[in-house]
Scaffold this motif. Sequence first.
Motif, PDB file in Angstrom:
ATOM      1  N   TYR A   1       0.693  -1.308   0.053  1.00  0.00           N
ATOM      2  CA  TYR A   1      -0.113  -0.022  -0.012  1.00  0.00           C
ATOM      3  C   TYR A   1       0.846   1.184  -0.052  1.00  0.00           C
ATOM      4  O   TYR A   1       0.627   2.242  -0.710  1.00  0.00           O
ATOM      5  CB  TYR A   1      -1.034  -0.058   0.998  1.00  0.00           C
ATOM      6  N   GLY A   2       1.890   1.197   0.852  1.00  0.00           N
ATOM      7  CA  GLY A   2       2.983   2.301   0.958  1.00  0.00           C
ATOM      8  C   GLY A   2       3.536   2.599  -0.570  1.00  0.00           C
ATOM      9  O   GLY A   2       3.809   3.613  -0.907  1.00  0.00           O
ATOM     10  N   LEU A   3       3.751   1.422  -1.065  1.00  0.00           N
ATOM     11  CA  LEU A   3       4.536   1.475  -2.423  1.00  0.00           C
ATOM     12  C   LEU A   3       3.481   2.155  -3.432  1.00  0.00           C
ATOM     13  O   LEU A   3       3.890   3.058  -4.340  1.00  0.00           O
ATOM     14  CB  LEU A   3       4.730   0.195  -3.123  1.00  0.00           C
ATOM     15  N   ALA A   4       2.186   1.852  -3.378  1.00  0.00           N
ATOM     16  CA  ALA A   4       1.193   2.514  -4.057  1.00  0.00           C
ATOM     17  C   ALA A   4       1.229   3.836  -4.019  1.00  0.00           C
ATOM     18  O   ALA A   4       0.966   4.802  -4.871  1.00  0.00           O
ATOM     19  CB  ALA A   4      -0.122   1.830  -3.961  1.00  0.00           C
ATOM     20  N   LEU A   5       1.291   4.431  -2.889  1.00  0.00           N
ATOM     21  CA  LEU A   5       1.078   5.906  -2.525  1.00  0.00           C
ATOM     22  C   LEU A   5       2.377   6.463  -3.090  1.00  0.00           C
ATOM     23  O   LEU A   5       2.343   7.608  -3.454  1.00  0.00           O
ATOM     24  CB  LEU A   5       1.294   6.135  -0.995  1.00  0.00           C
ATOM     25  N   LYS A   6       3.764   5.988  -2.975  1.00  0.00           N
ATOM     26  CA  LYS A   6       4.813   6.461  -3.458  1.00  0.00           C
ATOM     27  C   LYS A   6       4.778   6.592  -4.931  1.00  0.00           C
ATOM     28  O   LYS A   6       5.212   7.516  -5.577  1.00  0.00           O
ATOM     29  CB  LYS A   6       5.964   5.591  -3.022  1.00  0.00           C
ATOM     30  N   ILE A   7       4.148   5.556  -5.759  1.00  0.00           N
ATOM     31  CA  ILE A   7       3.823   5.514  -7.053  1.00  0.00           C
ATOM     32  C   ILE A   7       2.976   6.785  -7.267  1.00  0.00           C
ATOM     33  O   ILE A   7       3.204   7.483  -8.441  1.00  0.00           O
ATOM     34  CB  ILE A   7       3.363   4.324  -7.536  1.00  0.00           C
ATOM     35  N   LEU A   8       1.937   6.847  -6.493  1.00  0.00           N
ATOM     36  CA  LEU A   8       1.032   8.099  -6.876  1.00  0.00           C
ATOM     37  C   LEU A   8       1.728   9.212  -6.598  1.00  0.00           C
ATOM     38  O   LEU A   8       1.444  10.389  -7.603  1.00  0.00           O
ATOM     39  CB  LEU A   8      -0.291   8.077  -5.653  1.00  0.00           C
ATOM     40  N   ARG A   9       2.643   9.629  -5.859  1.00  0.00           N
ATOM     41  CA  ARG A   9       3.315  10.726  -5.508  1.00  0.00           C
ATOM     42  C   ARG A   9       4.291  11.013  -6.659  1.00  0.00           C
ATOM     43  O   ARG A   9       4.378  12.366  -7.245  1.00  0.00           O
ATOM     44  CB  ARG A   9       4.151  10.626  -4.477  1.00  0.00           C
ATOM     45  N   GLU A  10       4.891  10.045  -7.237  1.00  0.00           N
ATOM     46  CA  GLU A  10       5.939  10.242  -8.362  1.00  0.00           C
ATOM     47  C   GLU A  10       5.232  10.358  -9.782  1.00  0.00           C
ATOM     48  O   GLU A  10       5.630  10.942 -10.526  1.00  0.00           O
ATOM     49  CB  GLU A  10       7.022   9.006  -8.298  1.00  0.00           C
ATOM     50  N   GLU A  11       4.346   9.355 -10.052  1.00  0.00           N
ATOM     51  CA  GLU A  11       3.675   9.150 -11.308  1.00  0.00           C
ATOM     52  C   GLU A  11       2.107   9.009 -11.159  1.00  0.00           C
ATOM     53  O   GLU A  11       1.773   7.664 -11.227  1.00  0.00           O
ATOM     54  CB  GLU A  11       4.491   8.185 -12.112  1.00  0.00           C
ATOM     55  N   PRO A  12       1.404   9.814 -10.927  1.00  0.00           N
ATOM     56  CA  PRO A  12      -0.194   9.495 -10.797  1.00  0.00           C
ATOM     57  C   PRO A  12      -0.735   8.744 -12.037  1.00  0.00           C
ATOM     58  O   PRO A  12      -1.584   8.097 -11.773  1.00  0.00           O
ATOM     59  CB  PRO A  12      -0.740  11.115 -10.747  1.00  0.00           C
ATOM     60  N   LEU A  13      -0.200   8.985 -13.119  1.00  0.00           N
ATOM     61  CA  LEU A  13      -0.831   8.374 -14.377  1.00  0.00           C
ATOM     62  C   LEU A  13      -0.355   6.987 -14.384  1.00  0.00           C
ATOM     63  O   LEU A  13      -1.276   6.020 -14.421  1.00  0.00           O
ATOM     64  CB  LEU A  13      -0.442   9.050 -15.929  1.00  0.00           C
ATOM     65  N   LEU A  14       0.701   6.716 -13.771  1.00  0.00           N
ATOM     66  CA  LEU A  14       1.169   5.228 -13.652  1.00  0.00           C
ATOM     67  C   LEU A  14       0.417   4.566 -12.883  1.00  0.00           C
ATOM     68  O   LEU A  14      -0.042   3.448 -12.772  1.00  0.00           O
ATOM     69  CB  LEU A  14       2.868   5.015 -13.358  1.00  0.00           C
ATOM     70  N   ALA A  15       0.089   5.227 -11.602  1.00  0.00           N
ATOM     71  CA  ALA A  15      -0.604   4.806 -10.244  1.00  0.00           C
ATOM     72  C   ALA A  15      -2.092   4.150 -11.107  1.00  0.00           C
ATOM     73  O   ALA A  15      -2.465   3.333 -10.839  1.00  0.00           O
ATOM     74  CB  ALA A  15      -0.787   5.529  -9.083  1.00  0.00           C
ATOM     75  N   ALA A  16      -2.905   5.243 -11.626  1.00  0.00           N
ATOM     76  CA  ALA A  16      -3.959   4.915 -12.319  1.00  0.00           C
ATOM     77  C   ALA A  16      -3.927   3.761 -13.323  1.00  0.00           C
ATOM     78  O   ALA A  16      -4.734   2.678 -13.340  1.00  0.00           O
ATOM     79  CB  ALA A  16      -4.570   6.022 -12.968  1.00  0.00           C
ATOM     80  N   SER A  17      -2.784   3.643 -14.025  1.00  0.00           N
ATOM     81  CA  SER A  17      -2.738   2.818 -15.025  1.00  0.00           C
ATOM     82  C   SER A  17      -2.524   1.082 -14.461  1.00  0.00           C
ATOM     83  O   SER A  17      -2.954   0.124 -15.045  1.00  0.00           O
ATOM     84  CB  SER A  17      -1.618   2.858 -16.065  1.00  0.00           C
ATOM     85  N   LEU A  18      -2.211   1.165 -13.060  1.00  0.00           N
ATOM     86  CA  LEU A  18      -1.682   0.128 -12.592  1.00  0.00           C
ATOM     87  C   LEU A  18      -3.161  -0.477 -11.647  1.00  0.00           C
ATOM     88  O   LEU A  18      -2.991  -1.455 -10.926  1.00  0.00           O
ATOM     89  CB  LEU A  18      -0.514   0.077 -11.396  1.00  0.00           C
ATOM     90  N   GLY A  19      -4.136   0.441 -11.858  1.00  0.00           N
ATOM     91  CA  GLY A  19      -5.480   0.133 -11.231  1.00  0.00           C
ATOM     92  C   GLY A  19      -5.715   0.795 -10.007  1.00  0.00           C
ATOM     93  O   GLY A  19      -6.672   0.250  -9.310  1.00  0.00           O
TER      94      GLY A  19
END
Length: 298
Positions: free
Chosen positions: A157-175
Motif C-alpha cells: 500500500y505504501g508503494l502504491a502511495l509512492k507511485i502516486l506521488r511520483e507518477e499519478p498516471l502510472l498509479a492509475a494505469s496500475l489499477g
Amino acid sequence: MSDFLIHVCIMASLYSVVALSLNLQVGITGLVNFGQIILFGAGAYGAALAFSGHMGLWAAFAAGIAMASAVALLFARLGRDLGGDYWGIATLAVAEACRILLREFDGVTGGAQGISGLMPLFGTLDRREAALATLVTCLLLLAVVFWLCQRLTRSHYGLALKILREEPLLAASLGYSPIALRTQVLVMSGCIAAIGGVIFAHYVSFVGPDQLVAAETFLIWAMVVVGGAGNNLGVVVGAFLLQFLFAFVPFAKDFLGLSSDYVAALRLTLVGGGLLTFLLWRPQGLIPERIGGAIHGK
C-alpha cells in the motif's frame, strides 16, 4: 529529569505524532496540505467539547476523530477539482475558515476565550507523577504511531502511495484510484493528528483558536522538511530538534540580553530560516528518504 525537560519532551512527542501524520501526506503521497493544524485542532476541540458535555475520554477521542475525518473528507473533495499547488492554498483557506468559525461560536466553543479547565489525564496523581505519566503516555503513543507509519510505508500500500506521488498516471494505469488513495491517506493522517490533539488538550487543560494559527502548520512543515520528508525517523528527529530549539530560545534571549518581545520573532526566524536553509542546501533533510528496501505485507 527537571519539570522543564519533561514538558519539552511531552510537547516534542506530540508534535512528532502530528509531523508523522503530515509526512504520510507530504513525504509519502505528495499531498501539499497547508491546513494540517486544523486536523490536530479537531482532536483538541473534540476533547474540549466532550469535557464541556461531561463525557469521558473515549468520547473525546470519538468526537475528535469524527471531526478530523469530516475535515479530511472536505480536503479530499477539494482535491478532486484542484491541482496540487491550488489544493494546498485551498487547505490553508479551509483551516483558517474553520478557526474563525470556532472563534465565532461562543456558546459552543467558548469563542476567542476558548475552553479551559480540562481535567488532566492523570488527575489523581501529584503534579510530578502526573507529568511523568503523561510523558510515558506520549512516548508510547509516538512509538505506536511510528510503528504504524513504518508498517504502512513499507507495505505494498505504501508503494502504491509512492507511485502516486511520483507518477499519478502510472498509479492509475496500475489499477489504483488516485482519489481513493488520497482520501484514505487524508482520513488516516487526520485521525492520527486528532489523537495527538486530544492528549494535548488534556495536557495543557485549555483549547482556543489561537492555538490553530497557520504558523503552527508551517512549524510542523519545518519539522518534516528539516528531518527529511518521506523518512519517518527523520521526521521524529526534526520534531524533537525544533521543539528543543524553541524551548531554549528564552535562554538565548537572556544570554544575548534581548527583551521578551524578541522571543516570538526568534522562534519565527528559526522556522523560516530552517525551512529556507534546508530547501536550498539540503532539501532531502537530515535523514533522507531511503529509496528501495523491503516490502512487507505480501
